[in-house]
Motif scaffolding. Structure first.
Motif, PDB file in Angstrom:
ATOM      1  N   LEU A  78       0.821  -1.208   0.000  1.00 12.61           N
ATOM      2  CA  LEU A  78       0.000   0.000   0.000  1.00 12.61           C
ATOM      3  C   LEU A  78       0.856   1.260   0.000  1.00 12.61           C
ATOM      4  CD1 LEU A  78      -2.771  -0.918   2.606  1.00 12.61           C
ATOM      5  CD2 LEU A  78      -2.941  -0.990   0.104  1.00 12.61           C
ATOM      6  N   SER A  79       0.305   2.320  -0.555  1.00 13.07           N
ATOM      7  CA  SER A  79       0.975   3.620  -0.525  1.00 13.07           C
ATOM      8  C   SER A  79       0.989   4.152   0.906  1.00 13.07           C
ATOM      9  CB  SER A  79       0.249   4.606  -1.435  1.00 13.07           C
ATOM     10  OG  SER A  79      -1.022   4.918  -0.883  1.00 13.07           O
ATOM     11  N   GLU A  80       1.861   5.108   1.133  1.00  9.77           N
ATOM     12  CA  GLU A  80       1.980   5.703   2.473  1.00  9.77           C
ATOM     13  C   GLU A  80       0.658   6.318   2.942  1.00  9.77           C
ATOM     14  OE1 GLU A  80       4.520   5.538   4.640  1.00  9.77           O
ATOM     15  OE2 GLU A  80       5.487   4.211   3.180  1.00  9.77           O
ATOM     16  N   GLY A  81      -0.144   6.818   2.006  1.00 13.97           N
ATOM     17  CA  GLY A  81      -1.414   7.428   2.387  1.00 13.97           C
ATOM     18  C   GLY A  81      -2.473   6.429   2.825  1.00 13.97           C
ATOM     19  N   ASN A  82      -2.351   5.184   2.410  1.00 12.62           N
ATOM     20  CA  ASN A  82      -3.340   4.168   2.767  1.00 12.62           C
ATOM     21  C   ASN A  82      -2.926   3.303   3.954  1.00 12.62           C
ATOM     22  OD1 ASN A  82      -5.155   4.919   0.760  1.00 12.62           O
ATOM     23  ND2 ASN A  82      -4.159   3.654  -0.769  1.00 12.62           N
ATOM     24  N   ARG A  83      -1.645   3.228   4.230  1.00 12.06           N
ATOM     25  CA  ARG A  83      -1.173   2.342   5.317  1.00 12.06           C
ATOM     26  C   ARG A  83      -1.672   2.702   6.712  1.00 12.06           C
ATOM     27  NH1 ARG A  83       5.082   1.305   3.881  1.00 12.06           N
ATOM     28  NH2 ARG A  83       4.703   0.428   1.821  1.00 12.06           N
ATOM     29  N   PRO A  84      -1.892   3.984   7.041  1.00 13.83           N
ATOM     30  CA  PRO A  84      -2.326   4.290   8.411  1.00 13.83           C
ATOM     31  C   PRO A  84      -3.722   3.788   8.760  1.00 13.83           C
ATOM     32  CG  PRO A  84      -1.308   6.206   7.409  1.00 13.83           C
ATOM     33  CD  PRO A  84      -1.517   5.199   6.313  1.00 13.83           C
ATOM     34  N   TRP A  85      -4.594   3.615   7.780  1.00 15.59           N
ATOM     35  CA  TRP A  85      -5.983   3.256   8.092  1.00 15.59           C
ATOM     36  C   TRP A  85      -6.417   1.914   7.521  1.00 15.59           C
ATOM     37  CZ3 TRP A  85      -9.040   2.438   3.912  1.00 15.59           C
ATOM     38  CH2 TRP A  85      -8.638   3.026   2.701  1.00 15.59           C
ATOM     39  N   ALA A  86      -5.956   1.543   6.344  1.00  9.51           N
ATOM     40  CA  ALA A  86      -6.476   0.356   5.658  1.00  9.51           C
ATOM     41  C   ALA A  86      -6.277  -0.961   6.424  1.00  9.51           C
ATOM     42  CB  ALA A  86      -5.873   0.256   4.252  1.00  9.51           C
ATOM     43  N   PRO A  87      -5.188  -1.158   7.159  1.00  8.62           N
ATOM     44  CA  PRO A  87      -5.019  -2.437   7.860  1.00  8.62           C
ATOM     45  C   PRO A  87      -6.042  -2.725   8.954  1.00  8.62           C
ATOM     46  CG  PRO A  87      -2.894  -1.388   7.536  1.00  8.62           C
ATOM     47  CD  PRO A  87      -3.950  -0.372   7.168  1.00  8.62           C
ATOM     48  N   ASN A  88      -6.888  -1.753   9.301  1.00  6.77           N
ATOM     49  CA  ASN A  88      -7.966  -2.035  10.245  1.00  6.77           C
ATOM     50  C   ASN A  88      -9.128  -2.781   9.588  1.00  6.77           C
ATOM     51  OD1 ASN A  88      -6.757  -0.992  12.517  1.00  6.77           O
ATOM     52  ND2 ASN A  88      -7.657   1.040  12.268  1.00  6.77           N
ATOM     53  N   ALA A  89      -9.148  -2.839   8.264  1.00  5.82           N
ATOM     54  CA  ALA A  89     -10.209  -3.576   7.564  1.00  5.82           C
ATOM     55  C   ALA A  89     -10.115  -5.061   7.919  1.00  5.82           C
ATOM     56  CB  ALA A  89     -10.077  -3.380   6.056  1.00  5.82           C
ATOM     57  N   ILE A 161     -12.220  -4.119   3.074  1.00  3.57           N
ATOM     58  CA  ILE A 161     -13.604  -4.493   3.357  1.00  3.57           C
ATOM     59  C   ILE A 161     -13.762  -4.762   4.846  1.00  3.57           C
ATOM     60  CG2 ILE A 161     -15.444  -6.161   2.867  1.00  3.57           C
ATOM     61  CD1 ILE A 161     -14.003  -6.727   0.191  1.00  3.57           C
ATOM     62  N   GLY A 162     -14.861  -4.269   5.400  1.00  4.25           N
ATOM     63  CA  GLY A 162     -15.135  -4.517   6.806  1.00  4.25           C
ATOM     64  C   GLY A 162     -16.331  -3.727   7.281  1.00  4.25           C
ATOM     65  N   ALA A 163     -16.399  -3.522   8.587  1.00  3.76           N
ATOM     66  CA  ALA A 163     -17.464  -2.740   9.202  1.00  3.76           C
ATOM     67  C   ALA A 163     -16.945  -1.333   9.457  1.00  3.76           C
ATOM     68  CB  ALA A 163     -17.901  -3.392  10.509  1.00  3.76           C
ATOM     69  N   ALA A 164     -17.738  -0.355   9.090  1.00  3.04           N
ATOM     70  CA  ALA A 164     -17.345   1.035   9.322  1.00  3.04           C
ATOM     71  C   ALA A 164     -17.253   1.309  10.810  1.00  3.04           C
ATOM     72  CB  ALA A 164     -18.348   1.983   8.667  1.00  3.04           C
ATOM     73  N   ALA A 165     -16.329   2.177  11.171  1.00  3.11           N
ATOM     74  CA  ALA A 165     -16.123   2.572  12.565  1.00  3.11           C
ATOM     75  C   ALA A 165     -16.187   4.095  12.650  1.00  3.11           C
ATOM     76  CB  ALA A 165     -14.770   2.060  13.061  1.00  3.11           C
ATOM     77  N   PRO A 166     -16.303   4.633  13.853  1.00  5.42           N
ATOM     78  CA  PRO A 166     -16.351   6.094  13.994  1.00  5.42           C
ATOM     79  C   PRO A 166     -15.094   6.768  13.447  1.00  5.42           C
ATOM     80  CG  PRO A 166     -17.038   5.024  16.023  1.00  5.42           C
ATOM     81  CD  PRO A 166     -16.488   3.945  15.136  1.00  5.42           C
ATOM     82  N   ALA A 167     -15.280   7.934  12.862  1.00  6.71           N
ATOM     83  CA  ALA A 167     -14.165   8.698  12.294  1.00  6.71           C
ATOM     84  C   ALA A 167     -13.137   9.060  13.358  1.00  6.71           C
ATOM     85  CB  ALA A 167     -14.688   9.958  11.622  1.00  6.71           C
ATOM     86  N   ASP A 168     -13.567   9.146  14.611  1.00  4.44           N
ATOM     87  CA  ASP A 168     -12.668   9.501  15.716  1.00  4.44           C
ATOM     88  C   ASP A 168     -11.502   8.520  15.848  1.00  4.44           C
ATOM     89  OD1 ASP A 168     -15.461  10.094  15.997  1.00  4.44           O
ATOM     90  OD2 ASP A 168     -15.060  10.918  17.975  1.00  4.44           O
ATOM     91  N   LEU A 169     -11.654   7.310  15.331  1.00  5.66           N
ATOM     92  CA  LEU A 169     -10.601   6.306  15.442  1.00  5.66           C
ATOM     93  C   LEU A 169      -9.482   6.511  14.423  1.00  5.66           C
ATOM     94  CD1 LEU A 169     -12.703   3.058  16.037  1.00  5.66           C
ATOM     95  CD2 LEU A 169     -11.638   4.559  17.721  1.00  5.66           C
ATOM     96  N   LEU A 170      -9.719   7.356  13.441  1.00  6.36           N
ATOM     97  CA  LEU A 170      -8.713   7.620  12.410  1.00  6.36           C
ATOM     98  C   LEU A 170      -7.634   8.570  12.921  1.00  6.36           C
ATOM     99  CD1 LEU A 170     -10.984   8.244   9.308  1.00  6.36           C
ATOM    100  CD2 LEU A 170      -9.351   6.365   9.561  1.00  6.36           C
TER     101      LEU A 170
END
Length: 195
Positions: A78-89, A161-170
């Motif tokens: 993944l690109s640097e922009g996607n690595r901080p959030w995508a692995p929570n899927a 792919i997964g379940a959406a979570a609150p934006a506060d977790l980002l």
């Protein structure tokens, strides 16, 4: 914490089916949620039954569940922009286009076919209460090497792919984008001929 799934309906020029109007691509995923096996099968069936030019079906998929070696290999690509959030899927589905046949003849529509498949998967996911975030920010060559893809097999998209979570977790830099209004170009800019 605010979950945005109920406030993300698209503003459309004509009524759309709820599955289309309410579908959106979050970055915040629940890191504990696991997509059940039967849901993964349904997603892949939706991809399998998507339209295909001349029914060649020049598309393949890598399904990588969180915690697996395959998931880590996709994360590493993944690109640097996607690595901080995508692995929570809960999982990644990588769409692969088979751009050539066994004789080296190009399949002109292979990437379109792969896109059709992911579009159908995305709608099926929403019907199951799941969310999909398609990504183009990844290294296709790293995917090809990690998964030993044959010549002519090209990774087109990585789909979290997964379940959406609150934006506060980002991480903070992603929160405002998560809550921003959904926008698209107006139809007048997209439709070339309307006789």
């Amino acid at each position: 914490m605010t979950l945005l799934t109920d406030t993300r309906r698209a503003e459309t020029a004509a009524p759309l089916h709820d599955l289309l109007a309410e579908r959106w691509s979050p970055r915040s995923f629940d890191p504990e949620f696991v997509v059940p096996d039967e849901a993964v099968t349904a997603l892949m069936e939706a991809a399998r039954w998507a339209p295909s030019a001349a029914n060649f079906q020049p598309r393949r998929f890598i399904v990588a569940r969180r915690g697996s070696e395959a998931f880590q290999a996709v994360t590493d690509a993944l690109s640097e922009g996607n690595r901080p959030w995508a692995p929570n899927a809960s999982l990644f589905v990588v769409a692969i286009a088979l751009t050539k046949d066994a004789d080296g003849k190009p399949y002109r529509w292979a990437e379109y076919d792969a896109g059709q498949a992911i579009a159908h998967l995305t709608v099926q996911a929403h019907a199951l209460g799941l969310h999909v975030h398609p990504m183009g920010g990844f290294d296709p060559e790293a995917i090809a090497l990690s998964f030993e893809l044959p010549e002519g097999a090209v990774a087109v998209s990585v789909n979290a792919i997964g379940a959406a979570a609150p934006a506060d977790l980002l991480p903070e830099r992603y929160r405002s984008r998560e809550a921003a209004p959904r926008t698209r170009l107006p139809l007048e800019e997209l439709v070339v001929v309307d006789d």
